[in-house]
Design an enzyme around this catalytic site. Structure first.
Site, short mmCIF file in Angstrom:
data_model
loop_
_atom_site.label_atom_id
_atom_site.label_comp_id
_atom_site.label_asym_id
_atom_site.label_seq_id
_atom_site.Cartn_x
_atom_site.Cartn_y
_atom_site.Cartn_z
N GLU A 40 0.86 -1.13 -0.25
CA GLU A 40 -0.11 0.02 0.12
C GLU A 40 0.93 1.39 0.10
O GLU A 40 0.58 2.23 -0.67
CB GLU A 40 -0.70 -0.09 1.17
N ASP A 44 0.31 3.68 -2.99
CA ASP A 44 -0.02 5.19 -2.96
C ASP A 44 0.70 6.20 -3.61
O ASP A 44 0.11 6.89 -4.39
CB ASP A 44 0.11 5.42 -1.33
N ASN A 113 -7.10 1.19 0.83
CA ASN A 113 -5.89 0.48 0.96
C ASN A 113 -5.63 -0.52 0.08
O ASN A 113 -4.31 -0.44 -0.32
CB ASN A 113 -5.58 0.41 2.58
N GLU A 116 -4.79 0.67 -3.42
CA GLU A 116 -3.36 0.96 -3.72
C GLU A 116 -2.39 -0.17 -3.52
O GLU A 116 -1.51 -0.31 -4.30
CB GLU A 116 -2.98 1.96 -2.40
#
Lengths: 224, 224
Positions: A40, A44, A113, A116
């Protein structure tokens, strides 16, 4: 092991390393195997870049400020949740029993999340180009009409632009009333263009009431 | 036109499109030609990814939380300023006369933004691989000993790890005194490990005083 073929089909990407895919789908509450938190972290940043770059090319005239606002809308928890939902990502997640009972598969934070992490995993296995391709497909699906308003969710800036184009003037906001005790005040504001009132709304803060006014005025001006 | 050869040599990258390089070096106060703000928007995301990825591989055991803290240290205004200074970037900038008189070439925000724009320009012209290569070189130069502390600047976490390793216990913080009027209060705190005081410091907030305590204790424990 769950069948991930329909997920892979939806993103049009087939993992060589199925363990990596598995990790991307593993929420930290599921105590077996590595979870998706490090992926994640990577995803991101990958998404910030890929979305930023798409906007950079799609809006060659936009200022840095407006590009940032649009990106902030898309790469927000709410924005990623929409992308996650478009591929039914919640269905494939590994989460604990208690998260399961707690509607974990539908939680914005868990979905966002995991999305990501999934993009982080694609990046790790095959690089930026594949993430770019997948994100393009999903953005087309979720935001078919991409303009500043639909991406940024920032009505104040949008109504300002419409007002400037139509009236050569920007809107002003006025506080009409303030009520309630200190810990739960309510503010009522109006939006004026050239002295004429276009909207009136209440909110928990002045900013909140202004955004609501802006949304109402935006819908009105958009029709003109 | 200034000679950019020494800058290009320092980053070991030679632009095909010198206009793009010029744009990356143009602060918005300089009213001639396009400024570097859109490139900064792109570069910001490129650097988040490249720095994040380097840390991801360099610290395979770090949690997402610690990776984030280290990245936050490096990709901060202060962090980018260090990288910008390492290639003497201020020297090459196009800024207005008044910024010039205002020490603009040494301002952290101007330097940091220009560094982001420069990396955005490299990315635009030739992709991620070249940015990765340049950032690696500069990080080696600016952070020769890369560990959690030197990258994150987060003394509280660092001292906690040292304390746990040496004493099998984490430090505690206690408020000793609070002084000054409401608008400029000062807090004095102490840091204790197993009841023994290792540091005492004042700050404008409890958090600030704690970080200062942590830094003092960190230096002491590091010597042991």
């Amino acid at each position: 092991m769950t069948d991930f073929k329909s997920l892979e089909k939806d993103i049009d990407y087939y993992f060589n390393d199925k363990q990596l895919l598995l990790q991307a789908l593993t929420h930290k509450s599921h105590k077996i195997g590595p979870d998706n938190e490090r992926l994640e972290f990577l995803g991101d940043a990958v998404l910030d870049l890929v979305v930023g770059e798409l906007l950079f090319y799609e809006f060659p005239q936009s200022t840095e400020g407006n590009l940032s606002k649009m990106r902030a809308g898309v790469v927000s928890e709410k924005g990623f949740m929409k992308l996650a939902q478009s591929i039914n990502l919640g269905h494939y997640l590994y989460i604990s029993q208690s998260e399961e009972q707690n509607q974990g598969r539908n939680k914005p934070s868990i979905l966002s999340n995991a999305f990501e992490a999934l993009m982080g995993a694609v990046y790790l296995e095959s690089g930026l180009e594949d993430v770019r391709r997948i994100v393009k497909i999903l953005l087309e699906k979720v935001y078919p009409n991409r303009d500043f308003q639909s991406l940024s969710l920032d009505y104040k800036t949008s109504v300002q632009e419409l007002s400037q184009a139509q009236f050569f003037e920007i809107p002003t906001y006025e506080l009409v009333s303030e009520s309630g005790p200190d810990h739960c005040k309510e503010f009522e504001m109006i939006l004026l263009i050239r002295g004429k009132q276009y909207a009136r709304a209440r909110g928990k803060s002045k900013k909140d009431a202004q955004q609501k006014c802006a949304q109402i005025a935006y819908e009105k001006l958009k029709k003109d």
